[in-house]
Design a protein around this motif. Sequence first.
Motif, PDB file in Angstrom:
ATOM      1  N   CYS A   3       2.222   6.811   5.574  1.00 58.27           N
ATOM      2  CA  CYS A   3       2.164   5.471   6.174  1.00 58.27           C
ATOM      3  C   CYS A   3       1.791   4.462   5.124  1.00 58.27           C
ATOM      4  CB  CYS A   3       1.461   5.174   7.382  1.00 58.27           C
ATOM      5  SG  CYS A   3       1.766   3.974   8.504  1.00 58.27           S
ATOM      6  N   GLY A   4       2.905   4.050   4.249  1.00 66.56           N
ATOM      7  CA  GLY A   4       2.807   3.013   3.320  1.00 66.56           C
ATOM      8  C   GLY A   4       3.389   1.830   3.906  1.00 66.56           C
ATOM      9  N   TRP A   5       3.271   0.820   3.141  1.00 71.03           N
ATOM     10  CA  TRP A   5       4.172  -0.639   3.146  1.00 71.03           C
ATOM     11  C   TRP A   5       4.094  -1.504   2.001  1.00 71.03           C
ATOM     12  CZ3 TRP A   5      -0.854   0.643   5.587  1.00 71.03           C
ATOM     13  CH2 TRP A   5      -1.858  -0.147   4.921  1.00 71.03           C
ATOM     14  N   GLU A   6       5.227  -2.381   2.171  1.00 67.01           N
ATOM     15  CA  GLU A   6       5.318  -3.213   1.028  1.00 67.01           C
ATOM     16  C   GLU A   6       4.592  -4.537   1.291  1.00 67.01           C
ATOM     17  OE1 GLU A   6       6.928  -2.625  -1.767  1.00 67.01           O
ATOM     18  OE2 GLU A   6       7.768  -0.707  -1.190  1.00 67.01           O
ATOM     19  N   PRO A   7       4.380  -5.399   0.410  1.00 65.78           N
ATOM     20  CA  PRO A   7       3.639  -6.556   0.647  1.00 65.78           C
ATOM     21  C   PRO A   7       4.764  -7.834   1.324  1.00 65.78           C
ATOM     22  CG  PRO A   7       4.465  -6.749  -1.627  1.00 65.78           C
ATOM     23  CD  PRO A   7       4.730  -5.372  -1.066  1.00 65.78           C
ATOM     24  N   TRP A   8       5.236  -7.467   2.198  1.00 63.20           N
ATOM     25  CA  TRP A   8       6.345  -8.180   2.957  1.00 63.20           C
ATOM     26  C   TRP A   8       6.118  -8.498   4.226  1.00 63.20           C
ATOM     27  CZ3 TRP A   8      10.867  -4.433   1.745  1.00 63.20           C
ATOM     28  CH2 TRP A   8      11.242  -4.240   0.088  1.00 63.20           C
ATOM     29  N   MET A   9       6.613  -9.566   4.543  1.00 58.95           N
ATOM     30  CA  MET A   9       6.238 -10.086   6.001  1.00 58.95           C
ATOM     31  C   MET A   9       6.654  -9.153   7.232  1.00 58.95           C
ATOM     32  SD  MET A   9       4.809 -13.368   6.562  1.00 58.95           S
ATOM     33  CE  MET A   9       5.519 -13.907   8.318  1.00 58.95           C
ATOM     34  N   ASN A  10       7.775  -8.334   7.040  1.00 62.22           N
ATOM     35  CA  ASN A  10       7.978  -7.567   8.098  1.00 62.22           C
ATOM     36  C   ASN A  10       7.385  -6.288   7.950  1.00 62.22           C
ATOM     37  OD1 ASN A  10       9.569  -6.518   5.825  1.00 62.22           O
ATOM     38  ND2 ASN A  10      11.404  -5.808   7.062  1.00 62.22           N
ATOM     39  N   HIS A  11       6.553  -6.091   7.042  1.00 60.28           N
ATOM     40  CA  HIS A  11       5.632  -4.939   7.076  1.00 60.28           C
ATOM     41  C   HIS A  11       4.175  -5.091   7.462  1.00 60.28           C
ATOM     42  CE1 HIS A  11       7.869  -1.731   4.270  1.00 60.28           C
ATOM     43  NE2 HIS A  11       8.753  -2.808   4.944  1.00 60.28           N
TER      44      HIS A  11
ATOM     45  N   ARG B 169       2.922  -5.614  10.563  1.00 55.38           N
ATOM     46  CA  ARG B 169       2.826  -4.602  11.509  1.00 55.38           C
ATOM     47  C   ARG B 169       2.351  -3.293  11.178  1.00 55.38           C
ATOM     48  NH1 ARG B 169       5.883  -1.331  14.852  1.00 55.38           N
ATOM     49  NH2 ARG B 169       5.097  -1.302  16.917  1.00 55.38           N
ATOM     50  N   ASN B 170       2.924  -2.861  10.070  1.00 52.08           N
ATOM     51  CA  ASN B 170       2.199  -1.506   9.837  1.00 52.08           C
ATOM     52  C   ASN B 170       1.042  -1.486   9.367  1.00 52.08           C
ATOM     53  OD1 ASN B 170       5.472  -0.791   9.640  1.00 52.08           O
ATOM     54  ND2 ASN B 170       4.893   0.640   8.027  1.00 52.08           N
ATOM     55  N   ALA B 171       0.572  -2.456   8.832  1.00 52.02           N
ATOM     56  CA  ALA B 171      -0.791  -2.337   8.048  1.00 52.02           C
ATOM     57  C   ALA B 171      -1.704  -2.926   9.097  1.00 52.02           C
ATOM     58  CB  ALA B 171      -0.890  -3.505   7.105  1.00 52.02           C
ATOM     59  N   ALA B 172      -1.201  -3.534  10.068  1.00 53.86           N
ATOM     60  CA  ALA B 172      -2.316  -4.074  11.246  1.00 53.86           C
ATOM     61  C   ALA B 172      -2.329  -3.182  12.304  1.00 53.86           C
ATOM     62  CB  ALA B 172      -1.843  -5.394  11.572  1.00 53.86           C
ATOM     63  N   GLU B 173      -1.189  -2.554  12.839  1.00 52.22           N
ATOM     64  CA  GLU B 173      -1.245  -1.788  13.863  1.00 52.22           C
ATOM     65  C   GLU B 173      -0.631  -0.225  13.773  1.00 52.22           C
ATOM     66  OE1 GLU B 173       1.556  -1.749  17.957  1.00 52.22           O
ATOM     67  OE2 GLU B 173       1.212  -3.784  16.953  1.00 52.22           O
ATOM     68  N   VAL B 174       0.410   0.115  13.064  1.00 57.60           N
ATOM     69  CA  VAL B 174       1.088   1.170  13.136  1.00 57.60           C
ATOM     70  C   VAL B 174       0.268   2.428  12.405  1.00 57.60           C
ATOM     71  CG1 VAL B 174       2.998   2.664  12.412  1.00 57.60           C
ATOM     72  CG2 VAL B 174       3.284   0.446  13.473  1.00 57.60           C
TER      73      VAL B 174
ATOM     74  N   HIS C  87       0.916  -1.134  -0.060  1.00 55.12           N
ATOM     75  CA  HIS C  87      -0.049  -0.025  -0.103  1.00 55.12           C
ATOM     76  C   HIS C  87       0.810   1.300   0.029  1.00 55.12           C
ATOM     77  CE1 HIS C  87      -3.265   2.563   0.944  1.00 55.12           C
ATOM     78  NE2 HIS C  87      -2.609   3.033   2.107  1.00 55.12           N
ATOM     79  N   SER C  88       0.654   2.113  -0.721  1.00 53.94           N
ATOM     80  CA  SER C  88       1.387   3.345  -0.897  1.00 53.94           C
ATOM     81  C   SER C  88       0.552   4.582  -0.465  1.00 53.94           C
ATOM     82  CB  SER C  88       1.590   3.870  -2.473  1.00 53.94           C
ATOM     83  OG  SER C  88       2.305   2.637  -3.089  1.00 53.94           O
ATOM     84  N   ASP C  89       1.426   5.371   0.509  1.00 57.44           N
ATOM     85  CA  ASP C  89       0.882   6.343   0.999  1.00 57.44           C
ATOM     86  C   ASP C  89       1.949   7.117   1.626  1.00 57.44           C
ATOM     87  OD1 ASP C  89      -0.114   7.968   3.558  1.00 57.44           O
ATOM     88  OD2 ASP C  89      -1.828   6.998   2.736  1.00 57.44           O
ATOM     89  N   GLN C  90       1.749   8.554   1.728  1.00 62.23           N
ATOM     90  CA  GLN C  90       2.908   9.464   1.717  1.00 62.23           C
ATOM     91  C   GLN C  90       3.214   9.539   3.297  1.00 62.23           C
ATOM     92  OE1 GLN C  90       1.691  13.241   0.534  1.00 62.23           O
ATOM     93  NE2 GLN C  90       2.156  12.711  -1.829  1.00 62.23           N
TER      94      GLN C  90
END
Length: 483
Positions: free
Chosen positions: A256-264, A266-271, A251-254
């Motif tokens: 708070c975005g994230w890549e489709p990776w395992m270590n990202h 947490r960003n999508a679920a919490e941060v 997900h791209s966002d200026q």
Amino acid sequence: MTLAAPRSSDQGSRPLIETRPLLNPDVTDVDLMGRRGWWLVVLNVLIPGSAQVLAGNRRLGRFGLGATLIGWFLLLIAAGLGLFARPALVWLFAGPLAWFMLTLVQVLLLAYVALWIVLTIDTLRQARLVRLPPISRWAIPLVSVLVLALVSSATVYASTAVASGRGALTTLFGSGGPSLPPSDGYYNILLLGADSGDGRDSMRFDSISVVSVNADTGAVTMTGIPRELAGAPFSEGSPMRELYPNGFEGHSDQTCGWEPWMNHIRNAAEVCRDDKGTGLYPDAATHGSAPGIEATKDAAEGVLGIEIPYYVFVDMDGFAALIDALGGVDITVTERLPKGGGPAYRGQPAEDWAIGWIEAGEQHMDGDTAQWYARSRYTTSDYDRMKRQRELQVAILQQFTPQTVVARFNEIAAAGTQLMETDLPQDKLPEFFDLMMKAKEQPVTEIELVPDNGIVEDNPDFELIHQMVRDALHPPETDAPAD
């Protein structure tokens, strides 16, 4: 009329009363008083309370002797349980009764120190220092105080170790998750490693692996999940599966975005959520976890095809303290590795930015070196780093011997509370401890999710991964050879 003191039949000039010189000594015999003083000191050290029983305050002596005998009896019971019934001993001091038992032990230790101080002072009084030879008059109090200091220091240290253990149990396992039976014969634990020193909002899990422990044999299988593994499917029933039915997406966002990776994940679920994930995982905090960890756990379940009820988070900022507390670890380094934060620009030689080097060969690593060994990645690949991290995990497991734990308990307990977070329930600790002791006697099986085994980070074959895990945890039975 004055009665003469009775005389013995074999020594007409000596009073019969001197056949009990500890209780009724001839205070005019300086040599006798000196020998008596040393005997009282020795008795007070070897069998506290016996000096009073033989030489004076018998009520105090019986109390001290009784306390000593009870202490010896309890130590014998503990030693017997440790040798022949270790699970029972661990259950008492790490299970549901742990807080009460550890508090009781601490109180008894401190009470015995206080009693020993009283007994030592009374022993010196019974010795009648003014009647001793000049040398003994000074030597006996000095020796008594030195021995008392040594014994008291050891007992007080044991008391602080007990307090440290109680504090560590409360801190680490005080809010653990529900106690669950093994899944398909295994306890599966998600092991996460990250640097959280710069603020948890920017933290990403740099090390993701799953430890599978056979509930019967203690055999350990470790599966390292690449941190940049893309498109992880979430397990059935996961709230993240409803958001990502086709696997985790970027997900791209200026802001708070994230890549489709395992270590990202947490960003999508919490941060990056307004509710910080509490809407997805409302019970996470109650069970000693966090929404980002629970989401990563669900993804690991989907990736590997197994149930993972528990996690252990390892803060790499405190990793060095645990290694040092264990006395270091032994690692065979296969290639020279740089220490340091990495190049300032693409292609900068490691010799220009490295602050030191880990040389190839057999190494006994302290905490700082082991930390760099686990982090170093600029001259190798992420797969190499994953392998090194698992090497360290195995080495740490091998260092957890009863001798090391006893000798360095305070340091290990302090490092553990700074280093780890977990939702392991306390009532599982006796069983896990027993399994850990069994695991130390067996080799660790490793599952490598690497391109050489057909696993590509950008487009992983999850059915192949599931099959690899099934084959490792439940090897196909081979036909017995024909006669």
